[in-house]
Design an enzyme around this catalytic site. Sequence first.
Site, PDB file in Angstrom:
ATOM      1  N   ASP A  55       2.330  40.088 -55.442  1.00 33.42           N
ATOM      2  CA  ASP A  55       1.216  40.829 -54.887  1.00 33.42           C
ATOM      3  C   ASP A  55       0.734  42.151 -55.559  1.00 33.42           C
ATOM      4  OD1 ASP A  55       1.928  39.287 -52.648  1.00 33.42           O
ATOM      5  OD2 ASP A  55       2.497  40.701 -51.338  1.00 33.42           O
ATOM      6  N   HIS A 106      -5.332  40.114 -50.869  1.00 30.32           N
ATOM      7  CA  HIS A 106      -4.433  40.879 -50.383  1.00 30.32           C
ATOM      8  C   HIS A 106      -4.955  42.267 -50.028  1.00 30.32           C
ATOM      9  CE1 HIS A 106      -0.100  42.409 -50.139  1.00 30.32           C
ATOM     10  NE2 HIS A 106      -0.239  43.087 -51.097  1.00 30.32           N
ATOM     11  N   HIS A 197       6.269  41.824 -57.188  1.00 34.05           N
ATOM     12  CA  HIS A 197       4.806  42.577 -57.588  1.00 34.05           C
ATOM     13  C   HIS A 197       4.653  42.330 -59.240  1.00 34.05           C
ATOM     14  CE1 HIS A 197       6.189  43.791 -53.606  1.00 34.05           C
ATOM     15  NE2 HIS A 197       4.994  43.968 -53.302  1.00 34.05           N
TER      16      HIS A 197
HETATM   17 ZN   LIG Z   1       0.975  44.784 -51.509  1.00 32.36          ZN
END
Ligand SMILES: [Zn+2]
Length: 230
Positions: A55, A106, A197
């Site tokens: 993400d 996102h 991430h």
């Molecule tokens: Zn995020």
Amino acid sequence: MSPPLKRLVFLFCGLGFMFLAGWEAANVRETFRETSQQEVRAVGSEAPKVALTFDDGPHSQYTPMLLDGLKERGVKATFFIQGQNIEGNEEILKRIQKEGHLIGNHTFHHVRLSKVSEAEAVEEIERTSNAIYELTGVYTAFVRPPFGEWKKDLEFHVTMIPVLWTVDSRDWITQDKGQILDTVLPEVEDGSIILMHDEFESSVEAALQIIDTLQAEGYSFVTADDLLLE
Ligand SMILES: [Zn+2]
């Protein structure tokens, strides 16, 4: 034929029949056993699957580093893109697409979709999908709501599939490769969707180590849609 000879013939026939019947039964058992073993092998040959998802990118430095590592290992992953991070990283986004990874949405500004108005939520999602489409030619069907907060009503306004996760690496909190591995590896099972991430070096290093460890255990890495659509 004299009675004793008759008895002898019967005896032989009887023994012959018993022998054949026994041999046949053994044969059936053997065939059954082989078939079962083949079935076990067939089931066993279906490798357990896991999906790595990243993400918040694309990140100018760490996304390319991650892409290099994924390429070396022949692994496809899923990237949930923040619209506001596309500018300046257009080539990286195109590379993600070109190298066969799945791209998802996102939101544009990493908003809590449950806290903003419906119109704003739709705008956040559509603006990001449009930006991804302009660069890649693909209109994504997948959205990862920031903080995992999705509003059920949104499904009526944007035809997208929300993708959550089953294993949270907590990589952005610890930013420590060892701790990420300790958090993720014991939790992984067939069908896991791992949340990471691609904006920290420790996340990239941990992700590549996770791949090496799980590949050695027989796992195959797939994009998130592969697990959702099963
Ligand atoms: Zn995020």
